[in-house]
Design a protein around this motif. Structure first.
Motif, short mmCIF file in Angstrom:
data_model
loop_
_atom_site.label_atom_id
_atom_site.label_comp_id
_atom_site.label_asym_id
_atom_site.label_seq_id
_atom_site.Cartn_x
_atom_site.Cartn_y
_atom_site.Cartn_z
N VAL A 9 2.42 -6.99 7.21
CA VAL A 9 2.19 -7.02 5.78
C VAL A 9 3.19 -8.04 5.24
O VAL A 9 4.37 -7.97 5.56
CB VAL A 9 2.41 -5.62 5.18
CG1 VAL A 9 2.29 -5.65 3.68
CG2 VAL A 9 1.41 -4.65 5.78
N ILE A 10 2.73 -8.98 4.46
CA ILE A 10 3.58 -10.10 4.06
C ILE A 10 4.58 -9.74 2.95
O ILE A 10 5.76 -10.00 3.11
CB ILE A 10 2.70 -11.32 3.72
CG1 ILE A 10 1.94 -11.71 5.00
CG2 ILE A 10 3.53 -12.48 3.20
CD1 ILE A 10 0.74 -12.57 4.82
N PRO A 11 4.17 -9.10 1.86
CA PRO A 11 5.19 -8.74 0.86
C PRO A 11 5.93 -7.45 1.25
O PRO A 11 5.47 -6.70 2.11
CB PRO A 11 4.36 -8.53 -0.42
CG PRO A 11 3.02 -8.12 0.06
CD PRO A 11 2.81 -8.81 1.39
N LEU A 12 7.05 -7.21 0.61
CA LEU A 12 7.83 -6.01 0.87
C LEU A 12 7.07 -4.75 0.45
O LEU A 12 7.16 -3.72 1.10
CB LEU A 12 9.18 -6.08 0.15
CG LEU A 12 10.11 -4.90 0.34
CD1 LEU A 12 10.48 -4.73 1.81
CD2 LEU A 12 11.36 -5.06 -0.52
N VAL A 13 6.33 -4.85 -0.64
CA VAL A 13 5.49 -3.74 -1.11
C VAL A 13 4.09 -4.27 -1.36
O VAL A 13 3.92 -5.44 -1.70
CB VAL A 13 6.06 -3.07 -2.39
CG1 VAL A 13 7.35 -2.37 -2.10
CG2 VAL A 13 6.22 -4.05 -3.51
N ILE A 14 3.12 -3.41 -1.17
CA ILE A 14 1.72 -3.83 -1.32
C ILE A 14 0.93 -2.74 -2.02
O ILE A 14 1.23 -1.54 -1.87
CB ILE A 14 1.10 -4.19 0.05
CG1 ILE A 14 -0.26 -4.87 -0.11
CG2 ILE A 14 1.03 -2.97 0.95
CD1 ILE A 14 -0.76 -5.55 1.15
N HIS A 36 5.30 0.70 0.94
CA HIS A 36 6.30 -0.15 1.59
C HIS A 36 5.61 -0.87 2.74
O HIS A 36 4.63 -0.39 3.31
CB HIS A 36 7.45 0.73 2.10
CG HIS A 36 8.56 -0.05 2.72
ND1 HIS A 36 8.57 -0.37 4.06
CD2 HIS A 36 9.68 -0.59 2.19
CE1 HIS A 36 9.67 -1.07 4.33
NE2 HIS A 36 10.37 -1.21 3.21
N GLU A 37 6.13 -2.04 3.13
CA GLU A 37 5.52 -2.85 4.18
C GLU A 37 5.36 -2.08 5.49
O GLU A 37 4.37 -2.26 6.21
CB GLU A 37 6.31 -4.13 4.42
CG GLU A 37 7.72 -3.90 4.92
CD GLU A 37 8.53 -5.17 5.11
OE1 GLU A 37 7.96 -6.28 5.09
OE2 GLU A 37 9.75 -5.05 5.29
N ASN A 38 6.29 -1.20 5.82
CA ASN A 38 6.19 -0.44 7.08
C ASN A 38 5.05 0.57 7.03
O ASN A 38 4.35 0.77 8.02
CB ASN A 38 7.51 0.24 7.40
CG ASN A 38 8.58 -0.73 7.83
OD1 ASN A 38 8.31 -1.90 8.06
ND2 ASN A 38 9.80 -0.26 7.92
N GLU A 39 4.88 1.23 5.90
CA GLU A 39 3.76 2.18 5.75
C GLU A 39 2.43 1.45 5.86
O GLU A 39 1.49 1.92 6.50
CB GLU A 39 3.83 2.88 4.38
CG GLU A 39 5.01 3.78 4.19
CD GLU A 39 5.10 4.27 2.75
OE1 GLU A 39 4.92 5.49 2.54
OE2 GLU A 39 5.34 3.45 1.85
N ALA A 40 2.36 0.28 5.23
CA ALA A 40 1.12 -0.50 5.26
C ALA A 40 0.85 -1.04 6.66
O ALA A 40 -0.31 -1.11 7.09
CB ALA A 40 1.21 -1.64 4.24
#
Length: 184
Positions: A122-127, A47-51
């Motif tokens: 992080v630009i996308p919601l998931v990476i 997820h974007e927050n984890e990244a």
């Protein structure tokens, strides 16, 4: 999901983990959200927050404090006065990976306590987790990309030997003596 009310607010209205209730539907519709998608954690995806936490660990060093993660973004602020130093080569390598970005002040900028140093997101919601592994590898474990070198106050002593300073100062006319000798 970000709600924008022009001239009033631009902030997250619904955060990760929010359980949508019937009373949320009018708010969602007013935000232009007619469809909702449920994301389920997948192996190898973050997820974007984890990244964003990985980006923060790649940049944060001593004398810096971080903001809370919000919509995949974290900001760093200075906790002391000093000089910001940036490893520009590694910063460029991270920013060149795509889907992640770190924006900073200029290298060797003078900073004061509370000054913003950097923002990362992080630009996308998931990476892909592999991309974030690359970020961590570029940054290294104990050598973040940013650092602050605090100012150090030094004391010094001037030791004058001889009487040349006294003699030189006695030859310089004082402001009072120059006023007395000037014609009116």
């Amino acid at each position: 999901m970000t709600q924008i009310i022009v001239g009033v607010t631009k902030d997250a209205r619904f955060r990760k983990g929010h359980i949508v209730r019937e009373e949320d539907i009018p708010v969602l519709l007013s935000m232009g959200k007619e469809n909702l998608y449920v994301w389920e954690k997948q192996e190898g995806m973050l997820h974007e927050n984890e990244a964003a936490e990985i980006l923060c660990n790649a940049t944060k060093n001593d004398h810096m404090e971080r903001s809370e993660v919000k919509e995949g973004k974290i900001e760093l602020k200075a906790t002391c006065e000093g000089v910001l130093q940036i490893d520009l080569e590694r910063l460029l390598r991270i920013n060149s990976l795509g889907d992640v970005m770190i924006a900073t002040r200029h290298n060797y900028a003078r900073v004061k306590k509370g000054d913003k140093l950097a923002g990362m997101r992080v630009i996308p919601l998931v990476i892909d987790a592999a991309k974030m592994d690359q970020v961590a590898a570029i940054a290294g474990v104990s050598n973040p990309v940013l650092s602050i070198k605090p100012y150090v106050i030094r004391r010094c002593t001037v030791l004058v030997t001889g009487n040349e300073v006294k003699r030189a100062s006695s030859r310089i006319p004082s402001p009072e003596s120059s006023r007395k000798s000037s014609p009116r």
